[in-house]
Design an enzyme around this catalytic site. Structure first.
Site, short mmCIF file in Angstrom:
data_model
loop_
_atom_site.label_atom_id
_atom_site.label_comp_id
_atom_site.label_asym_id
_atom_site.label_seq_id
_atom_site.Cartn_x
_atom_site.Cartn_y
_atom_site.Cartn_z
N SER A 1 125.55 17.88 88.05
CA SER A 1 126.05 18.17 86.71
C SER A 1 126.44 16.85 86.05
O SER A 1 126.50 15.83 86.74
CB SER A 1 127.32 19.05 86.85
OG SER A 1 128.16 18.97 85.71
N TYR B 1 135.32 22.35 89.87
CA TYR B 1 133.88 22.26 89.60
C TYR B 1 133.46 20.78 89.62
O TYR B 1 132.47 20.41 90.23
CB TYR B 1 133.58 22.87 88.23
CG TYR B 1 132.13 22.85 87.82
CD1 TYR B 1 131.60 21.78 87.11
CD2 TYR B 1 131.28 23.91 88.12
CE1 TYR B 1 130.27 21.77 86.72
CE2 TYR B 1 129.95 23.91 87.74
CZ TYR B 1 129.45 22.83 87.03
OH TYR B 1 128.13 22.82 86.64
C1 GCO Z 1 132.04 22.93 81.28
C2 GCO Z 1 130.63 23.37 81.61
C3 GCO Z 1 129.87 22.24 82.31
C4 GCO Z 1 128.41 22.56 82.38
C5 GCO Z 1 127.57 21.54 83.10
C6 GCO Z 1 127.52 20.23 82.41
O1 GCO Z 1 132.96 23.72 81.45
O2 GCO Z 1 132.18 21.76 80.85
O3 GCO Z 1 130.62 24.53 82.36
O4 GCO Z 1 130.43 22.05 83.56
O5 GCO Z 1 128.17 23.79 83.01
O6 GCO Z 1 127.98 21.38 84.43
O7 GCO Z 1 126.76 19.32 83.16
#
Ligand code: GCO
Length: 262
Positions: A153, A166
């Site tokens: 990501s 995340y």
């Molecule tokens: C957020 C998004 C991001 C995207 C992606 C970007 O909350 O900023 O969910 O995490 O999904 O990963 O690269």
């Protein structure tokens, strides 16, 4: 002499290969599975929900692609091991693994429960290690190499408020990919990653529906738009094919230039 166009055919041809894509009943996973199938690979779709998977398989099957299912929860090791034993029993070998399954969870860290942190890390990072390990063990035992493509990501490089677990998981994906390259490249396994930018998927529905965030993405991304799942097709076929035989431990950002430009 190679006739014009022949090279692309040879280099990117996945005929005779089998690709397992985790989290492929919708979104990025389904789009990447479709691309690998269109390049010739037989597909194994994965998810926790059998009905959703069957619907995705029917969709790809109606497009002439060879599709089978492997229902398992990437956050549950016993479920993963049972799925690989079932593939072994059917003599199905995974030549290409796309570790795509993942979840998002948005909450400031001061309010974040440890169990939510663990759930995101287990689903997004530990899963890629376990599924990757099981696939690599079989690739090495069988010989002939293989491909592992982990989905990172922008958050493999950058932080953003409210998404710490995340972000930590996607940062981990980048270095897990490099560790896989370090340990498995000598077995002709290429482990690489794709870093999608802001892609218009259900995971980002809340952001897409937020006019301020939507506008921010359109301004912040040099491409001036959200990405689409189909924008990942070329990268996944490249990293799954002979064209990337000497590419290892890399992360390819498909982000409209977001990580390249301030
Ligand atoms: C957020 C998004 C991001 C995207 C992606 C970007 O909350 O900023 O969910 O995490 O999904 O990963 O690269």
């Amino acid at each position: 002499m190679t006739r014009p166009g022949a090279l692309s055919g040879q280099l990117f041809d996945l005929s005779g290969r089998t690709a397992l894509v985790t989290g492929s009943s919708a979104g990025l996973g389904l789009a990447m599975a479709r691309a690998l199938g269109q390049a010739g690979a037989a597909l194994i779709l994965n998810g926790r929900d059998k009905e959703r998977l069957e619907a995705a398989a029917a969709e790809l099957g109606s497009e002439g692609l060879a599709v089978s299912l492997s229902v398992f929860d990437v956050a549950d090791e016993a479920s993963i091991l049972a799925a690989f034993r079932a593939l072994d029993a059917k003599s199905v070998t995974v030549d290409i693994l796309v570790n795509n399954a993942g979840i998002q969870f948005r909450k400031p860290m001061l309010d974040l429960a440890t169990e939510d942190w663990r759930r995101v890390l287990d689903t997004n990072l530990t899963s890629a290690f376990i599924v990757g390990r099981e696939a690599a063990r079989r690739m090495i035992a069988r010989g002939g190499g293989g491909k592992i493509i982990n989905i990172g990501s922008l958050m493999s490089e950058l932080g953003r408020v409210t998404i710490a677990p995340y972000t930590a998981s996607k940062g981990g994906i980048k270095l897990l990919t490099r560790s896989m390259a370090a340990e498995w490249a000598s077995h002709d396994i290429q482990a690489n990653a794709i870093g999608p930018g802001y892609i218009a998927t259900e995971m980002n529905r809340a952001l897409l529906d937020d006019p301020a965030f939507d506008q921010w993405v359109r301004t912040r991304a040099p491409a001036g738009r959200w990405g689409t799942p189909a924008d990942l097709a070329g990268a996944v076929v490249f990293l799954a094919s002979a064209a990337s035989a000497y590419v290892n431990g890399q992360i390819l950002y498909i982000d409209g230039g977001m990580t390249a430009v301030l």
